[in-house]
Design an enzyme around this catalytic site. Sequence first.
Site, PDB file in Angstrom:
ATOM      1  N   TYR A   2     -16.262  -4.546  51.327  1.00  0.00           N
ATOM      2  CA  TYR A   2     -17.313  -4.622  50.303  1.00  0.00           C
ATOM      3  C   TYR A   2     -17.815  -6.049  50.097  1.00  0.00           C
ATOM      4  CZ  TYR A   2     -16.797   0.298  49.487  1.00  0.00           C
ATOM      5  OH  TYR A   2     -16.791   1.656  49.671  1.00  0.00           O
ATOM      6  N   ASP A  36     -26.889  -0.949  46.555  1.00  0.00           N
ATOM      7  CA  ASP A  36     -27.620  -2.220  46.445  1.00  0.00           C
ATOM      8  C   ASP A  36     -28.494  -2.215  45.187  1.00  0.00           C
ATOM      9  OD1 ASP A  36     -30.359  -1.227  46.993  1.00  0.00           O
ATOM     10  OD2 ASP A  36     -29.674  -0.886  49.046  1.00  0.00           O
ATOM     11  N   HIS A  55     -23.734   6.342  43.207  1.00  0.00           N
ATOM     12  CA  HIS A  55     -22.520   5.928  43.909  1.00  0.00           C
ATOM     13  C   HIS A  55     -22.054   4.528  43.517  1.00  0.00           C
ATOM     14  CE1 HIS A  55     -23.518   9.102  47.227  1.00  0.00           C
ATOM     15  NE2 HIS A  55     -23.033   9.643  46.127  1.00  0.00           N
ATOM     16  N   SER A  80     -29.752  11.294  54.850  1.00  0.00           N
ATOM     17  CA  SER A  80     -29.477  12.399  55.777  1.00  0.00           C
ATOM     18  C   SER A  80     -29.134  13.679  55.015  1.00  0.00           C
ATOM     19  CB  SER A  80     -28.325  12.018  56.713  1.00  0.00           C
ATOM     20  OG  SER A  80     -27.144  11.830  55.955  1.00  0.00           O
TER      21      SER A  80
HETATM   22  N1  APR Z   1     -36.773   4.492  56.492  1.00  0.00           N
HETATM   23  C1  APR Z   1     -36.393   5.692  55.985  1.00  0.00           C
HETATM   24  N2  APR Z   1     -35.315   6.367  56.432  1.00  0.00           N
HETATM   25  C2  APR Z   1     -34.603   5.805  57.417  1.00  0.00           C
HETATM   26  C3  APR Z   1     -34.919   4.571  57.994  1.00  0.00           C
HETATM   27  C4  APR Z   1     -36.070   3.885  57.494  1.00  0.00           C
HETATM   28  N3  APR Z   1     -36.471   2.695  57.963  1.00  0.00           N
HETATM   29  N4  APR Z   1     -34.004   4.292  58.943  1.00  0.00           N
HETATM   30  C5  APR Z   1     -33.145   5.325  58.958  1.00  0.00           C
HETATM   31  N5  APR Z   1     -33.498   6.251  58.035  1.00  0.00           N
HETATM   32  C6  APR Z   1     -32.855   7.518  57.687  1.00  0.00           C
HETATM   33  C7  APR Z   1     -32.018   8.168  58.770  1.00  0.00           C
HETATM   34  O1  APR Z   1     -32.845   8.917  59.642  1.00  0.00           O
HETATM   35  C8  APR Z   1     -31.067   9.049  57.969  1.00  0.00           C
HETATM   36  O2  APR Z   1     -31.625  10.335  57.740  1.00  0.00           O
HETATM   37  O3  APR Z   1     -31.940   7.277  56.642  1.00  0.00           O
HETATM   38  C9  APR Z   1     -30.958   8.299  56.636  1.00  0.00           C
HETATM   39  C10 APR Z   1     -29.608   7.660  56.394  1.00  0.00           C
HETATM   40  O4  APR Z   1     -28.610   8.620  56.268  1.00  0.00           O
HETATM   41  P1  APR Z   1     -27.094   8.215  55.980  1.00  0.00           P
HETATM   42  O5  APR Z   1     -26.700   7.061  56.843  1.00  0.00           O
HETATM   43  O6  APR Z   1     -26.281   9.442  56.053  1.00  0.00           O
HETATM   44  O7  APR Z   1     -27.142   7.648  54.458  1.00  0.00           O
HETATM   45  P2  APR Z   1     -27.121   8.422  53.079  1.00  0.00           P
HETATM   46  O8  APR Z   1     -27.758   9.765  53.182  1.00  0.00           O
HETATM   47  O9  APR Z   1     -27.637   7.475  52.052  1.00  0.00           O
HETATM   48  O10 APR Z   1     -25.573   8.606  52.842  1.00  0.00           O
HETATM   49  C11 APR Z   1     -25.107   9.125  51.637  1.00  0.00           C
HETATM   50  O11 APR Z   1     -22.852   8.572  52.220  1.00  0.00           O
HETATM   51  O12 APR Z   1     -21.240   7.131  53.034  1.00  0.00           O
HETATM   52  C12 APR Z   1     -21.854   7.609  51.930  1.00  0.00           C
HETATM   53  O13 APR Z   1     -21.753   6.652  49.833  1.00  0.00           O
HETATM   54  C13 APR Z   1     -22.460   6.554  51.056  1.00  0.00           C
HETATM   55  O14 APR Z   1     -24.366   6.767  49.574  1.00  0.00           O
HETATM   56  C14 APR Z   1     -23.892   7.008  50.892  1.00  0.00           C
HETATM   57  C15 APR Z   1     -23.825   8.486  51.201  1.00  0.00           C
END
Ligand code: APR
Length: 227
Positions: free
Chosen positions: A49, A85, A100, A168
Site C-alpha cells: 500500500y 485513490d 473500498h 470489470s
Molecule cells: N478507461 C476506462 N476503463 C478502462 C480503462 C480506461 N482507460 N483501462 C482499462 N479499463 C477497464 C478494463 O477494461 C476493466 O473492465 O477497467 C476495468 C478494470 O477492472 P478491474 O481491474 O477488475 O477493476 P475494478 O472493477 O475496479 O475492481 C474492483 O477489485 O481488487 C479489487 O478492491 C479492488 O476496487 C477493486 C475491485
Amino acid sequence: MVLTGAGMSAESGLRTFREMGGLWEEYDVTEVATPEAWERDPELVQRFYNERRKQLLESEPNKGHRGLAGLEKYFDVQIITQNVDDLHERAGNSKVLHLHGELRKARSSADPNLVYEIEGWELKMGDSCEKGSQLRPHVVWFGEPVPAMVEAAQIASEADIFVVVGSSLNVYPAAGLIGYAPQNASLWLIDPENVMAPVNRHVEIIQEKAGKGVELLTRRLLDKYGK
Ligand code: APR
C-alpha cells in the site's frame, strides 16, 4: 450516480487489477489484501500500500475525472467509487462515496472508528492510533464487510441516471449496485472492453476509455435531458 472502478484512473497512470499487466497478476491478492495477510506479514501489506500511495501522490486526475466534475454544472452527481485513490475529489467532484476505503487514510487496527489522514506516502509498523494500536491502511480487504454499501444501495435506488465507468464488475457487493437502479433510470456503461452488466435490462454501451467516454456521455446526456 456514477460507479467507478480502476479503469477510471488508468489514464492517470494507476494500474487496474484484472487486466493483462494488472496488479493481481504481479501480486497474490491473498498475500497483500486480506485480513489473513495482515496477520501473517503486515510489513509486506504495508509495502504494497505504501507503493500504491507513493504512485498516487505522483498522479493527477485525468480528463475522465475532470469530465465527471464538469457534469455537476448540469446534474446532481453522486460518485460511488471502488477506487481508493482521491482523484475524483482532486478533480472537483463534491459528492464522493468510497466503497473500498481511502489510500491516503489510516485506521486503528483495534477501533475502526479511529481514522487518520496519512502525511506523505509511508505508513510504518509502529505508527499507532491515540490508543496505542497499530495503524493499518484504511482499505476494505477481501473477506471484510463493506460498510458504505448501505448508503450506496440507497443512493443507487434513487438514481435517475446510473453510469458505470472502468469496472470489470467482477467484485461484489459493488457490482450488484446497478441492480438497485429504478426501472425507469437510464443505465450507461463506459469501458474499452466488452463488460457485461449483471442486469437483464437495456444498458447504453460506450466502448471507450474513460476520458473519451465521459466526453461522449456528457454530450448524450445533455441531448437526452435537454440541458
Ligand atoms: N478507461 C476506462 N476503463 C478502462 C480503462 C480506461 N482507460 N483501462 C482499462 N479499463 C477497464 C478494463 O477494461 C476493466 O473492465 O477497467 C476495468 C478494470 O477492472 P478491474 O481491474 O477488475 O477493476 P475494478 O472493477 O475496479 O475492481 C474492483 O477489485 O481488487 C479489487 O478492491 C479492488 O476496487 C477493486 C475491485
